[in-house]
Design an enzyme around this catalytic site. Sequence first.
Site, PDB file in Angstrom:
ATOM      1  N   TYR A 184      48.333  37.793  78.610  1.00  0.00           N
ATOM      2  CA  TYR A 184      48.807  38.991  79.301  1.00  0.00           C
ATOM      3  C   TYR A 184      47.822  40.141  78.996  1.00  0.00           C
ATOM      4  O   TYR A 184      47.448  40.350  77.834  1.00  0.00           O
ATOM      5  CB  TYR A 184      50.211  39.322  78.792  1.00  0.00           C
ATOM      6  CG  TYR A 184      50.728  40.643  79.296  1.00  0.00           C
ATOM      7  CD1 TYR A 184      50.979  40.832  80.645  1.00  0.00           C
ATOM      8  CD2 TYR A 184      50.948  41.704  78.429  1.00  0.00           C
ATOM      9  CE1 TYR A 184      51.439  42.055  81.122  1.00  0.00           C
ATOM     10  CE2 TYR A 184      51.414  42.920  78.886  1.00  0.00           C
ATOM     11  CZ  TYR A 184      51.653  43.088  80.235  1.00  0.00           C
ATOM     12  OH  TYR A 184      52.102  44.293  80.696  1.00  0.00           O
ATOM     13  N   LYS A 200      61.162  40.287  81.729  1.00  0.00           N
ATOM     14  CA  LYS A 200      60.856  39.288  82.744  1.00  0.00           C
ATOM     15  C   LYS A 200      62.047  38.337  82.932  1.00  0.00           C
ATOM     16  O   LYS A 200      63.097  38.784  83.348  1.00  0.00           O
ATOM     17  CB  LYS A 200      59.558  38.567  82.364  1.00  0.00           C
ATOM     18  CG  LYS A 200      58.454  39.515  81.831  1.00  0.00           C
ATOM     19  CD  LYS A 200      57.913  40.462  82.866  1.00  0.00           C
ATOM     20  CE  LYS A 200      56.996  41.545  82.303  1.00  0.00           C
ATOM     21  NZ  LYS A 200      55.880  41.112  81.478  1.00  0.00           N
TER      22      LYS A 200
HETATM   23  C1  LIG Z   1      55.006  41.706  80.489  1.00  0.00           C
HETATM   24  C2  LIG Z   1      54.512  40.878  79.388  1.00  0.00           C
HETATM   25  C3  LIG Z   1      54.360  41.392  78.099  1.00  0.00           C
HETATM   26  C4  LIG Z   1      54.621  42.857  77.780  1.00  0.00           C
HETATM   27  O1  LIG Z   1      55.989  43.143  77.916  1.00  0.00           O
HETATM   28  P1  LIG Z   1      56.597  44.577  78.352  1.00  0.00           P
HETATM   29  O2  LIG Z   1      58.056  44.295  78.382  1.00  0.00           O
HETATM   30  O3  LIG Z   1      56.014  44.921  79.693  1.00  0.00           O
HETATM   31  O4  LIG Z   1      56.194  45.566  77.317  1.00  0.00           O
HETATM   32  C5  LIG Z   1      53.940  40.532  77.094  1.00  0.00           C
HETATM   33  N1  LIG Z   1      53.673  39.236  77.347  1.00  0.00           N
HETATM   34  C6  LIG Z   1      53.789  38.699  78.576  1.00  0.00           C
HETATM   35  C7  LIG Z   1      53.477  37.269  78.793  1.00  0.00           C
HETATM   36  C8  LIG Z   1      54.207  39.502  79.640  1.00  0.00           C
HETATM   37  O5  LIG Z   1      54.322  38.967  80.856  1.00  0.00           O
END
Ligand SMILES: *Cc1c(COP(=O)(O)O)cnc(C)c1O
Length: 373
Positions: free
Chosen positions: A106, A202
């Site tokens: 990410y 997510k």
């Molecule tokens: C979005 C994401 C993050 C960061 O998370 P946030 O909730 O946006 O701070 C970390 N790892 C992965 C794989 C992500 O998709």
Amino acid sequence: MHLEAKNVRALETILAQAGINKDPRTGALVSPVHFSTTYQHPEFGQSTGYDYIRTKNPTRSNLEETLAAIEYAKYALVTSSGMSAISLAFSLFPIGTKILAVRDLYGGSFRWFNQEQAAGRFDFTYVEREEELLAELKQGEYDVVYVETPTNPLMVEYDLPAIIQASHAKGAKVIVDNTFYSPIYQNPIKDGADLVLHSATKYLSGHNDVLAGVVITDQTELYEKLFYNLNTTGAVLSPFDSYLLMRGLKTLALRMERATENAQSVVAFLKSHPQVKEVLYPGKGGMVSFKIADPKKIPDFLNHIKVFTFAESLGGVESLVTYPTTQTHADIPAEVRESYGLTDDLLRLSIGIEHADDLIADLKAALEVCNGL
Ligand SMILES: *Cc1c(COP(=O)(O)O)cnc(C)c1O
């Protein structure tokens, strides 16, 4: 006692019953949302277990109990975002810690790692393939191994049990970012991982309306340090967001199942399309990347998409299309990106729970624009 009983149940059951029956005073089925920032002491020197909201909150505790159970662990700590979960996990390690990390990460994690490296706090080494990771582990000395699998956005699956075993053989702790597969498809703690992270923004919450993170571990010593550090730094999740996340969790299994079915249909369609050069999909989950034959057509494609939304993020019920080059991975220098295969022709789809026919028709129409039809 309740948690133990729950632990023997199937994931679907634990999820559907997230946070229920926790209020003996009223018998409320659904977890109450406790907004109080402070708690009355029954008597001098006594505590109900809750004193101040940053330290502990009953709504958050209900959520954490479910999150620990679905990752087959004893402990979970929810945080204000995925990024704060990552920085909380790394708060366990001293200055100078040597970390071996997968390159295809990410973008925000990569940005934070670079910042830590530049400040001289941590020393990161990156690998691009599983064989390279295992070889590097054999010859080098590392304290921590950091894995995101499947990788983002190239969708390469790493063999977690093999990596965890090789890491532990060298005395390194293993951190797994399990955001993409969720506990439905991958349980790193069962494979021996020391820490599991999620951006709960997510799949876990699933509705594109909560920012949250979680750190999970089965080890009491690590949990106690994490708990102390989180209470100290304060990036906890609010009671209302804890409630929303718990509500989202209840349908995680159903959402994942539908996202996978839809993704498999979309992948079959994309593979047959002449404007599509390559489809990257590990076989399960809702995340699909593909490379478009003529990358100059990407703006046209994105302007013509209607059922999908052109937006970053993933894991919600609504399907999204992301252009990592200018969105999620914009902070990775172009030459670094290109060197490991994140090229300018790559689009990433987060497949939601709509009807597959509508998703495919939308992609078909937008790809026809690329054909100049
Ligand atoms: C979005 C994401 C993050 C960061 O998370 P946030 O909730 O946006 O701070 C970390 N790892 C992965 C794989 C992500 O998709």
